[in-house]
Structures are given as C-alpha cells and as structure tokens.
Design an enzyme around this catalytic site. Structure first.
Site, PDB file in Angstrom:
ATOM      1  N   HIS A   9      42.781  41.863  21.553  1.00 44.23           N
ATOM      2  CA  HIS A   9      43.501  43.123  21.709  1.00 44.23           C
ATOM      3  C   HIS A   9      42.578  44.295  22.037  1.00 44.23           C
ATOM      4  O   HIS A   9      43.053  45.422  22.170  1.00 44.23           O
ATOM      5  CB  HIS A   9      44.345  43.454  20.471  1.00 44.23           C
ATOM      6  CG  HIS A   9      45.555  42.586  20.338  1.00 44.23           C
ATOM      7  ND1 HIS A   9      46.545  42.832  19.408  1.00 44.23           N
ATOM      8  CD2 HIS A   9      45.957  41.476  21.010  1.00 44.23           C
ATOM      9  CE1 HIS A   9      47.492  41.901  19.510  1.00 44.23           C
ATOM     10  NE2 HIS A   9      47.146  41.072  20.479  1.00 44.23           N
ATOM     11  N   ARG A  30      53.216  63.069  25.391  1.00 46.42           N
ATOM     12  CA  ARG A  30      52.371  62.989  26.584  1.00 46.42           C
ATOM     13  C   ARG A  30      52.035  61.552  26.948  1.00 46.42           C
ATOM     14  O   ARG A  30      52.034  61.181  28.133  1.00 46.42           O
ATOM     15  CB  ARG A  30      51.090  63.788  26.343  1.00 46.42           C
ATOM     16  CG  ARG A  30      50.068  63.701  27.465  1.00 46.42           C
ATOM     17  CD  ARG A  30      48.815  64.467  27.080  1.00 46.42           C
ATOM     18  NE  ARG A  30      47.713  64.230  27.991  1.00 46.42           N
ATOM     19  CZ  ARG A  30      46.456  64.605  27.759  1.00 46.42           C
ATOM     20  NH1 ARG A  30      46.163  65.251  26.626  1.00 46.42           N
ATOM     21  NH2 ARG A  30      45.502  64.338  28.633  1.00 46.42           N
ATOM     22  N   CYS A  45      46.119  34.189  22.834  1.00 48.31           N
ATOM     23  CA  CYS A  45      46.903  35.392  23.054  1.00 48.31           C
ATOM     24  C   CYS A  45      47.265  35.423  24.535  1.00 48.31           C
ATOM     25  O   CYS A  45      46.694  34.686  25.336  1.00 48.31           O
ATOM     26  CB  CYS A  45      46.076  36.621  22.660  1.00 48.31           C
ATOM     27  SG  CYS A  45      46.933  38.208  22.757  1.00 48.31           S
ATOM     28  N   HIS A  46      48.214  36.259  24.909  1.00 47.45           N
ATOM     29  CA  HIS A  46      48.569  36.355  26.324  1.00 47.45           C
ATOM     30  C   HIS A  46      48.203  37.712  26.919  1.00 47.45           C
ATOM     31  O   HIS A  46      48.638  38.045  28.017  1.00 47.45           O
ATOM     32  CB  HIS A  46      50.065  36.081  26.528  1.00 47.45           C
ATOM     33  CG  HIS A  46      50.955  36.808  25.580  1.00 47.45           C
ATOM     34  ND1 HIS A  46      51.764  36.163  24.682  1.00 47.45           N
ATOM     35  CD2 HIS A  46      51.150  38.128  25.368  1.00 47.45           C
ATOM     36  CE1 HIS A  46      52.433  37.049  23.965  1.00 47.45           C
ATOM     37  NE2 HIS A  46      52.073  38.250  24.375  1.00 47.45           N
ATOM     38  N   ASN A  68      49.072  36.548  14.380  1.00 42.24           N
ATOM     39  CA  ASN A  68      48.299  37.772  14.188  1.00 42.24           C
ATOM     40  C   ASN A  68      48.218  38.122  12.704  1.00 42.24           C
ATOM     41  O   ASN A  68      49.090  37.724  11.935  1.00 42.24           O
ATOM     42  CB  ASN A  68      48.951  38.933  14.952  1.00 42.24           C
ATOM     43  CG  ASN A  68      48.669  38.865  16.437  1.00 42.24           C
ATOM     44  OD1 ASN A  68      47.595  38.466  16.853  1.00 42.24           O
ATOM     45  ND2 ASN A  68      49.653  39.251  17.242  1.00 42.24           N
TER      46      ASN A  68
END
Length: 451
Positions: A219, A289, A189-190, A168
């Site tokens: 991503h 939150r 990527c996974h 990355n």
C-alpha cells in the site's frame, strides 16, 4: 512488466511443489464473491482444472453458498474439479498444497465499527482503517493471533504448503508470520497491477503496452519506472497533475506525484490516512479539495451487507455464473509452481537483502519470479531516499504492532499509535493513551491479554 533478476536470498517454495491434482484450501471461503473470483482464476488454467478445492469457513450458511458458487464456476469452465467444504479448520488444511487466507477477524460488527467509532470520539477520522492508523493497529492485533494459529495448524498437517495471504493489514501479518512460523508465505494484493490499469486509462493507453518496475511496502510502493515501448510516461502523468486533470478519486495520489516525483500504488482513500497531511479535523477544506471519502470502508460494508440477500439468491438460483479471469495473483502463482511456466508477480515477502534502505526483516512488496522452484523475490537495491524515508514512517508502526502481538507487551500498542503519522498529527500523548485503552477495552475477548 519486464523480467527481473532473482535474488539469491529467499525462495518461498513448498517441497514437492509439482503435482497432478493439488489440494487448494480456502480459509474464509464464506467471502463468497472474492472466493468466486479466485476459484475462477485457478480453474481457468487447464492444468489446474482438476484441482481439489477445499472450502473452509466458520459460518456454515455462507460456506454453503460458496460451495454452490464453486460448483457453478467449475461447471461454467467445464473443469472436473473436486469441491469439498468443512467447518473444521485442521481438516481443511490437512494435506493442502496451497492455502489461501481471506478472513476478517471480528467482522464488520463489532470489529470495523469499533475501529471507526471510538476514534471518532477523539476527533480522529479514518477512511479504510485496515492497513495503518489506529484502525490498522487494532485490526492487526486481533488478526495476528488467528493467522499464527492457522500457521501452527499448517506446520502440523501441511508443513510444505505455501500460504497465500490476502488478509489485511498485509505487512503486519506477513511480518508476524515470518517471525512466528516456519510456513512459507507470500502476501498478495492487487494495488500494483490495479493502479497500473488506472494510470493506463488516465493516459489513454492499453495497459498491456505498459512496462513498469515497482517496489516498496504494501500500500506504499512506488513505480520507479513506468514506460511504454521504452518511452518514460512520467512526464505525461505529471502533465495530468499540473493541468488539473486528475480524476476526482485520485487527487491525493496525483498531489503526491507532484511532491515526490513518483506515483504510489495504493488508492487515494487509503494513502490519505497513512500520512499526516490530508485528514485534519480542523481542515474541512482539505477533505473537499482532495475529495477524501471519510468512513469509506463502513459505507462499503453496509452496501455489501444490504445487497447480500439478493446476491445469495442469485448465486443459489438457476442462473449460471459468468467467469472472467481477474488480475489477482493466486491463480498464476499456483499455475507457475505446478507447471513450471514462469510468471512475474508482485509479492509481500521478508526483506532479506531485497531493498537496501528499508529494515532487514520487514515486509516489502517487490517483483517476484514464480516457477516450479517457488516464489523467488528479486533484488531491488536502494529506493530513492525520500521514498524510503516515507515508507519508514509506516514500517515503524508495523514493527511495534508486530512486537506487541508477539510479546504481549501492551506498552508497544501505545508506542505504535504514538508514532503513527495520522494519529500523531491529530492527538496529543494523553489522548493517544486514552484512545488505546478504550479500544482495548472495547475489543474484549477479540484481543489476547496484554501485560
């Protein structure tokens, strides 16, 4: 996943792909745990069991441990693999058929620490900082030159090899490699297959029964279809969000499902720093939150460093290694190319007619068919317009970072930070310019000169 139609625009394939005993080079093999998983995946295919695994790293101690691990993995699988090691990169690459990159330029210290600590002085907080944001920009700037050096070596000593990149920031690196090198590259990527498994668990459904289609950028890809036996599973996912049953670690992504109508592939801690809505220095209520783990990546690094001595002793001891196949794509890609047995993976490749409403040439993550012809990206067409618009905010940062790296133009580093969604939401222009100056100075020789 269902089969998809191959695009005529791009095929990523080294010539003479089919061989009896391929040479597979691991660049950054001192990443012992990850290398162990990939080696186990590769050697678990009987047709690849006799492969030549060449391990390269700049750290001879880590490399020695990885050699022990690779040998143990081969023994556990009964695989007659050849394992060699070297600290000479060109020697490692010479004659390779496949090159797997798994490096981290500047390491945790000083690289990651610098990326996190200096922005904090400006009130800019991050979670992972390896893909986008100011941390992703700096990581890209120090990594692109090294990846291009690797590619130049490959052009000379293994020009027909396929580069499988796990480093990355994925999109920035693959985009830079496409512009700056002739080497066939696919970024892996996974997140796509990993998130599918997470959602299957949330729904109480075996992941093997789920059929999906996904596309976007690394991503920030979205499942445009998520089904089981032809039944749309999105209504069930929306009920999880509406009823407040989202896992604590996934509140951000379920919130985005409510707002966008589609589920994003990367984790909540990652996604929260790609957009301007969740991490705000004067809104601790949002952090609570949505359970956003600020400084998550440094914590992971510290934990891994603390555990390493124990792990190394176990790996180098008499205890045998248990091997289980993972969901990483490198093994299936090599197997498909060597045997001609088709496979479908999600790869990061240049956008050449693949996604209509993202810029041509940018790096996109799409379904790819793999067989003896190589990695063949498939045509997706147009994404839902609001998803493409969100992705474009990230593509802008990627484009300017790549431009800065390839041209040496310092101004584009400021520009990349200026248009970054999270940075722009927190800092004014004077702060952004000052932050970039501080980061460049702190990086010192880890960065090439910029004018």
């Amino acid at each position: 996943m269902s089969a998809v139609t191959a695009s005529p625009f791009t095929t990523l394939s080294p010539t003479n792909a089919s061989r009896t005993l391929p040479k597979i080079t691991f660049v950054g093999a001192g990443s012992t745990v990850f290398a162990k998983n990939l080696i186990g995946d590769i050697l678990s295919f009987p047709e690849l069991a006799g492969s030549h695994l060449c391990l390269y790293d700049i750290d001879p101690d880590r490399l020695a441990t990885s050699e022990v691990v690779a040998t143990k993995v081969a023994q556990a699988l009964g695989a007659p693999a050849t394992v060699t090691t070297t600290t000479d990169r060109r020697r490692a690459l010479e004659g390779a058929n496949y090159v797997l990159t798994m490096i981290q330029v500047a390491g945790y210290k000083p690289g990651t620490v610098t990326d996190f600590e200096i922005p904090k002085r400006y009130g800019l907080h991050q979670t992972i900082a390896d893909t986008l944001g100011i941390g992703g920009i700096m990581r890209g700037l120090r990594t692109i030159p090294v990846m291009l050096d690797i590619a130049r070596d490959m052009e000379e000593v293994c020009p027909d090899a396929l580069l499988l990149n796990y480093v990355n920031p994925m999109a920035m690196l693959c985009w830079a490699l496409d512009r700056g090198s002739s080497i066939a590259t696919v970024g892996l990527c996974h997140s796509v297959q990993g998130t599918a498994k997470e959602l299957a668990n949330d729904l109480g459904i075996p992941v093997a029964e789920i059929d999906y289609r996904c596309a976007g950028i690394n991503h920030m890809a979205f499942y445009t279809r998520f089904e089981r036996h032809g039944e749309d599973l999105y209504p069930a996912l929306r009920r999880i969000a509406e009823e407040g049953r989202a896992p604590e670690t996934n509140r951000v992504r379920y919130e985005m499902l409510r707002r966008l109508g589609y589920f994003v592939t990367e984790s909540s801690e990652h996604f929260s720093e790609y957009v301007p809505w969740f991490i705000k220095r004067d809104r601790p209520d949002l952090i609570d939150r949505f359970a956003i783990p600020l400084d998550e990546y440094p914590r992971r690094c510290e934990t891994q460093i603390a555990r390493w001595d124990t792990m190394r002793d176990r790996y180098e001891g008499e205890e045998p290694i248990t091997v289980e196949r993972t969901h990483e794509y490198a093994g299936p890609i090599i197997h498909a190319m060597e045997t001609g047995t088709p496979a479908v993976i999600y790869g990061n490749v240049p956008n050449r007619g693949l996604i209509d409403n993202l810029p041509q040439g940018c790096c996109v993550e799409v379904p790819c068919l793999v067989d003896a012809n190589g990695v063949q990206p498939t045509t997706v067409g147009a994404l839902p317009p609001h998803l493409a618009a969100l992705m474009q905010t990230n593509v802008n940062v990627q484009a300017l970072t790549v431009e800065a790296a390839l041209t040496g133009n310092r101004d584009h580093i400021y520009h990349a930070a200026m248009v970054d969604p999270h940075t722009a939401a927190e800092l004014d222009l004077d702060q952004i310019w000052s932050l970039v100056d501080d980061l460049i100075e702190a990086h010192g020789e880890w960065l090439p000169p910029f004018r």
